[in-house]
Write a protein that holds these residues in place. Structure first.
Motif, PDB file in Angstrom:
ATOM      1  N   ILE A  89      41.548  82.827  24.031  1.00  0.00           N
ATOM      2  CA  ILE A  89      42.900  82.412  24.416  1.00  0.00           C
ATOM      3  C   ILE A  89      43.830  83.603  24.653  1.00  0.00           C
ATOM      4  CG2 ILE A  89      42.676  80.205  23.255  1.00  0.00           C
ATOM      5  CD1 ILE A  89      44.429  81.287  21.000  1.00  0.00           C
ATOM      6  N   ASN A  90      43.358  84.819  24.371  1.00  0.00           N
ATOM      7  CA  ASN A  90      44.116  86.030  24.710  1.00  0.00           C
ATOM      8  C   ASN A  90      45.541  85.992  24.152  1.00  0.00           C
ATOM      9  OD1 ASN A  90      44.525  88.561  25.835  1.00  0.00           O
ATOM     10  ND2 ASN A  90      45.192  87.745  27.811  1.00  0.00           N
ATOM     11  N   GLY A  91      45.651  85.724  22.870  1.00  0.00           N
ATOM     12  CA  GLY A  91      46.963  85.767  22.223  1.00  0.00           C
ATOM     13  C   GLY A  91      47.456  84.402  21.772  1.00  0.00           C
ATOM     14  N   TYR A  92      48.437  84.441  20.903  1.00  0.00           N
ATOM     15  CA  TYR A  92      48.939  83.233  20.250  1.00  0.00           C
ATOM     16  C   TYR A  92      49.789  82.351  21.154  1.00  0.00           C
ATOM     17  CZ  TYR A  92      52.058  80.585  17.127  1.00  0.00           C
ATOM     18  OH  TYR A  92      52.794  79.604  16.518  1.00  0.00           O
ATOM     19  N   GLY A  93      50.610  82.963  22.020  1.00  0.00           N
ATOM     20  CA  GLY A  93      51.551  82.173  22.817  1.00  0.00           C
ATOM     21  C   GLY A  93      52.723  81.729  21.971  1.00  0.00           C
ATOM     22  N   ASN A  94      53.144  80.469  22.129  1.00  0.00           N
ATOM     23  CA  ASN A  94      54.221  79.929  21.294  1.00  0.00           C
ATOM     24  C   ASN A  94      54.036  78.425  21.162  1.00  0.00           C
ATOM     25  OD1 ASN A  94      55.831  78.422  23.387  1.00  0.00           O
ATOM     26  ND2 ASN A  94      55.994  80.487  24.251  1.00  0.00           N
ATOM     27  N   LEU A  95      54.894  77.800  20.377  1.00  0.00           N
ATOM     28  CA  LEU A  95      54.802  76.362  20.133  1.00  0.00           C
ATOM     29  C   LEU A  95      55.991  75.599  20.700  1.00  0.00           C
ATOM     30  CD1 LEU A  95      53.438  76.272  16.453  1.00  0.00           C
ATOM     31  CD2 LEU A  95      52.172  76.074  18.596  1.00  0.00           C
ATOM     32  N   VAL A  96      56.740  76.216  21.617  1.00  0.00           N
ATOM     33  CA  VAL A  96      57.886  75.546  22.220  1.00  0.00           C
ATOM     34  C   VAL A  96      57.384  74.441  23.153  1.00  0.00           C
ATOM     35  CG1 VAL A  96      59.924  75.831  23.669  1.00  0.00           C
ATOM     36  CG2 VAL A  96      59.270  77.644  22.057  1.00  0.00           C
ATOM     37  N   ARG A  97      57.878  73.240  22.937  1.00  0.00           N
ATOM     38  CA  ARG A  97      57.425  72.095  23.725  1.00  0.00           C
ATOM     39  C   ARG A  97      57.702  72.313  25.219  1.00  0.00           C
ATOM     40  NH1 ARG A  97      56.166  66.996  22.216  1.00  0.00           N
ATOM     41  NH2 ARG A  97      56.941  67.434  20.100  1.00  0.00           N
ATOM     42  N   ASP A  98      56.729  71.987  26.042  1.00  0.00           N
ATOM     43  CA  ASP A  98      56.801  72.080  27.504  1.00  0.00           C
ATOM     44  C   ASP A  98      56.934  73.521  28.015  1.00  0.00           C
ATOM     45  OD1 ASP A  98      56.621  69.280  27.724  1.00  0.00           O
ATOM     46  OD2 ASP A  98      58.813  69.065  27.552  1.00  0.00           O
ATOM     47  N   HIS A  99      56.769  74.500  27.148  1.00  0.00           N
ATOM     48  CA  HIS A  99      56.805  75.885  27.600  1.00  0.00           C
ATOM     49  C   HIS A  99      55.473  76.221  28.259  1.00  0.00           C
ATOM     50  CE1 HIS A  99      57.112  80.277  27.533  1.00  0.00           C
ATOM     51  NE2 HIS A  99      58.418  80.144  27.296  1.00  0.00           N
ATOM     52  N   GLU A 100      55.504  77.025  29.328  1.00  0.00           N
ATOM     53  CA  GLU A 100      54.275  77.354  30.050  1.00  0.00           C
ATOM     54  C   GLU A 100      53.304  78.184  29.213  1.00  0.00           C
ATOM     55  OE1 GLU A 100      55.976  81.344  32.371  1.00  0.00           O
ATOM     56  OE2 GLU A 100      55.341  79.576  33.509  1.00  0.00           O
ATOM     57  N   ASP A 101      53.812  78.843  28.156  1.00  0.00           N
ATOM     58  CA  ASP A 101      52.961  79.649  27.285  1.00  0.00           C
ATOM     59  C   ASP A 101      52.631  78.937  25.970  1.00  0.00           C
ATOM     60  OD1 ASP A 101      51.454  81.970  26.986  1.00  0.00           O
ATOM     61  OD2 ASP A 101      52.975  82.916  25.737  1.00  0.00           O
ATOM     62  N   ASN A 102      52.855  77.630  25.944  1.00  0.00           N
ATOM     63  CA  ASN A 102      52.486  76.845  24.763  1.00  0.00           C
ATOM     64  C   ASN A 102      50.985  76.547  24.831  1.00  0.00           C
ATOM     65  OD1 ASN A 102      52.063  75.006  22.719  1.00  0.00           O
ATOM     66  ND2 ASN A 102      53.921  73.822  23.131  1.00  0.00           N
ATOM     67  N   LYS A 103      50.198  77.500  24.411  1.00  0.00           N
ATOM     68  CA  LYS A 103      48.750  77.394  24.516  1.00  0.00           C
ATOM     69  C   LYS A 103      48.172  76.316  23.605  1.00  0.00           C
ATOM     70  CE  LYS A 103      48.320  82.296  25.672  1.00  0.00           C
ATOM     71  NZ  LYS A 103      47.726  83.607  25.315  1.00  0.00           N
ATOM     72  N   TRP A 104      48.780  76.119  22.459  1.00  0.00           N
ATOM     73  CA  TRP A 104      48.208  75.182  21.498  1.00  0.00           C
ATOM     74  C   TRP A 104      48.385  73.732  21.923  1.00  0.00           C
ATOM     75  CZ3 TRP A 104      44.990  76.517  17.705  1.00  0.00           C
ATOM     76  CH2 TRP A 104      44.866  77.881  17.438  1.00  0.00           C
ATOM     77  N   GLY A 105      49.480  73.443  22.610  1.00  0.00           N
ATOM     78  CA  GLY A 105      49.620  72.102  23.168  1.00  0.00           C
ATOM     79  C   GLY A 105      48.559  71.826  24.223  1.00  0.00           C
ATOM     80  N   LYS A 106      48.263  72.815  25.051  1.00  0.00           N
ATOM     81  CA  LYS A 106      47.228  72.665  26.077  1.00  0.00           C
ATOM     82  C   LYS A 106      45.844  72.538  25.434  1.00  0.00           C
ATOM     83  CE  LYS A 106      49.876  75.372  29.445  1.00  0.00           C
ATOM     84  NZ  LYS A 106      49.915  76.634  30.237  1.00  0.00           N
ATOM     85  N   LEU A 107      45.610  73.313  24.367  1.00  0.00           N
ATOM     86  CA  LEU A 107      44.318  73.233  23.685  1.00  0.00           C
ATOM     87  C   LEU A 107      44.105  71.853  23.079  1.00  0.00           C
ATOM     88  CD1 LEU A 107      44.171  76.690  21.831  1.00  0.00           C
ATOM     89  CD2 LEU A 107      42.838  75.977  23.826  1.00  0.00           C
ATOM     90  N   TYR A 108      45.150  71.315  22.482  1.00  0.00           N
ATOM     91  CA  TYR A 108      45.008  69.991  21.871  1.00  0.00           C
ATOM     92  C   TYR A 108      44.719  68.929  22.924  1.00  0.00           C
ATOM     93  CZ  TYR A 108      46.161  65.637  19.558  1.00  0.00           C
ATOM     94  OH  TYR A 108      46.118  64.350  19.078  1.00  0.00           O
TER      95      TYR A 108
END
Length: 254
Positions: free
Chosen positions: A100-119
């Motif tokens: 995943i090349n880094g943590y990103g963030n957990l802001v809802r609807d943010h383009e760098d919210n990697k964990w929402g996409k992973l889920y």
């Protein structure tokens, strides 16, 4: 993303067997022995081992001792195969691996919210176990992820000791819909680079999975030392189970 599937074996179907009864039956009742039919006909008795066929002729005993063995019903056999296949599907789990090349963030609807996409990816593709590399996780970040997804997933992490938010890091994410996180046992093989999990799957089988992130900063020599470190860990800890499956980012090219 590399996806592989592991199938949990089930018990084998008992082999078909048939037995012969001492008295052969026909549509008209029990078949009478050759000796009885010969006595009623007033003729000579056949020698031992011979029988009379349905027309009164003598048949040598060594030519026909038993009726043909029963043949298993084709439809029943197909049903057993289908039932076994259904059991295998129920006990199969899907495992995926992703850097995943880094943590990103957990802001809802943010383009760098990697964990929402992973889920969403795990839910849409029914992924039970996700192996992650370059996670850059800390205990605080893991707590935020667990709070966001409300026990729907569980993250097990191994971080780089010196710079956890900047370098390396491996994690194993469990989808609580398909596996029980409480049954998971985790062992850190190499901090930030190799994390192993033993997981009890449906049917009671325990499967061991190893998540790998091979280093790249110093080239092939560093990767060689890393894999030797992994091998030495198992040599020095004989009680630790060897993995059934290993996945991750090996950082090797042809």
């Amino acid at each position: 993303m590399v996806v592989s599937q592991s199938t949990i074996p089930t018990a084998n179907t008992p082999p078909f067997s048939s037995t012969y009864e001492s008295e052969t039956r026909t549509a008209y009742g029990p078949q009478r022995s050759a000796e009885d039919r010969g006595r009623d006909a007033g003729g000579a008795q056949p020698p031992p081992g011979d029988v009379l066929d349905g027309n009164g002729s003598t048949v040598r005993g060594d030519e026909e001792e038993h009726s043909q063995p029963a043949v298993p019903n084709t439809q029943d056999t197909r049903r057993r195969r289908e039932k076994k296949a259904r059991k295998l599907r129920k006990t199969a789990i899907k495992i995926a691996s992703l850097n995943i090349n880094g943590y990103g963030n957990l802001v809802r609807d943010h383009e760098d919210n990697k964990w929402g996409k992973l889920y969403r990816m795990m839910s849409d593709n029914r992924v039970a176990v996700l192996l992650l590399q370059e996670t850059h996780l800390t205990n605080e970040r893991m707590a935020a992820i667990h709070s966001m997804f409300a026990h729907k997933i569980r993250v097990f992490n191994s971080e780089n000791r010196d710079a956890p938010t900047q370098r390396e890091g491996v994690a194993i994410v469990l989808n609580a819909r398909y596996v029980n996180p409480k049954d998971a046992a985790v062992i850190e093989i190499v901090p930030g680079k190799a994390l192993q999990m033993s997981l009890t799957c449906q049917g009671g089988d325990v499967k061991t999975i190893l998540c790998i992130y091979a280093p790249t900063s110093q080239g092939a020599a560093e990767r060689k030392l890393f894999f030797e470190e992994v091998r030495n860990y198992y040599t020095n800890h004989p009680g630790v189970p060897r993995p059934d499956l290993m996945g991750g980012d090996f950082n090797t090219t042809n």
